[in-house]
Scaffold this active site. Structure first.
Site, PDB file in Angstrom:
ATOM      1  N   ASP A   7       0.872  -1.338   0.032  1.00  0.00           N
ATOM      2  CA  ASP A   7      -0.482  -0.109   0.014  1.00  0.00           C
ATOM      3  C   ASP A   7       0.539   1.079  -0.060  1.00  0.00           C
ATOM      4  OD1 ASP A   7      -2.353   2.079   0.381  1.00  0.00           O
ATOM      5  OD2 ASP A   7      -1.442   1.474   2.349  1.00  0.00           O
ATOM      6  N   ASP A   9      -0.248   5.125   0.871  1.00  0.00           N
ATOM      7  CA  ASP A   9      -0.321   6.074   2.115  1.00  0.00           C
ATOM      8  C   ASP A   9      -0.712   5.148   3.399  1.00  0.00           C
ATOM      9  OD1 ASP A   9      -0.465   8.624   0.876  1.00  0.00           O
ATOM     10  OD2 ASP A   9      -2.830   7.864  -0.041  1.00  0.00           O
TER      11      ASP A   9
END
Length: 226
Positions: A7, A9
């Site tokens: 991922d 953020d």
């Protein structure tokens, strides 16, 4: 071949202040009350329209599409301002460098950001070319739908058992497990340890220095739950 999906953020970069400021501007321009900071950060990882729907309490009258566009505009403004920063979390760069140096591992990204947003992050941190597959909200349904992980595995030829998703939210954990992949939760992001555990994390990592060992453990072991 092993696939390490990350991922963005809350996992690779700390963008919480920028996200909250962009959301603040978006709600102000829509003349709507701003949700609490905890609520705003709690939806990080979802595609933008879905995030807005949740912040609007799933009210069908809430202008999610318009608010998503206001957010995009605000984020672009912030990116152009002096002092804009999405710093990498401590130790994460070393993890990426070490994985990229391995011949048995491919790197990928699965994020609610846009392709444009990911490209900006990678360019800023000098990571262009490190990730062979980049799956975003532009290309697949919003997390926790497994589409991003499934597309990444298809693009690289990686088997589910050889694929690990590293993320900081319950959306990441559910997405990975729904795709049959492994799930590692990092606790320096936006969702609490208990929420990551309950969503299917097989390992919880408090320090990036422990991530490589945990990934190698999972690549060598059977599917399990934390």
């Amino acid at each position: 071949m092993k696939l390490a999906l990350f991922d963005c953020d809350g996992t690779l970069v700390d963008s919480q202040n920028v996200i909250f400021e962009a959301m603040t501007r978006a709600f102000a321009r829509g003349d709507l009350p701003l949700p609490p900071r905890e609520a705003v950060l709690g939806i990080v990882g979802l595609s933008l329209v879905e995030a807005m729907r949740q912040l609007g309490g799933d009210d069908p009258a809430f202008p999610a599409d318009e608010m998503a566009e206001r957010y995009r505009n605000a984020f672009r403004e912030l990116r152009a301002e002096p002092g804009f920063a999405e710093p990498m979390f401590p130790g994460v760069r070393t993890v990426i460098d070490r994985l990229a140096a391995r011949e048995d591992v491919l790197l990928g990204i699965a994020t609610g950001k846009s392709q444009r947003g990911v490209a900006a992050v990678l360019s800023h941190h000098g990571l262009e070319g490190r990730f062979v597959t980049i799956q975003t909200a532009d290309d697949a349904p919003s997390k926790p739908h497994p589409g991003m992980v499934l597309q990444a595995m298809q693009a690289t030829g990686a088997r589910p058992a050889d694929t690990i998703l590293v993320g900081d939210t319950s959306f990441d954990m559910v997405m990975a497990r729904a795709a049959g992949a492994r799930a590692v939760g990092v606790t320096w992001g936006y969702h609490a340890r208990d929420r990551l555990h309950q969503s299917g994390a097989e390992r919880l990592i408090d320090d990036a220095g422990d991530l490589l060992a945990a990934m190698d453990e999972l690549w060598g072991g059977a599917l399990e739950r934390a």
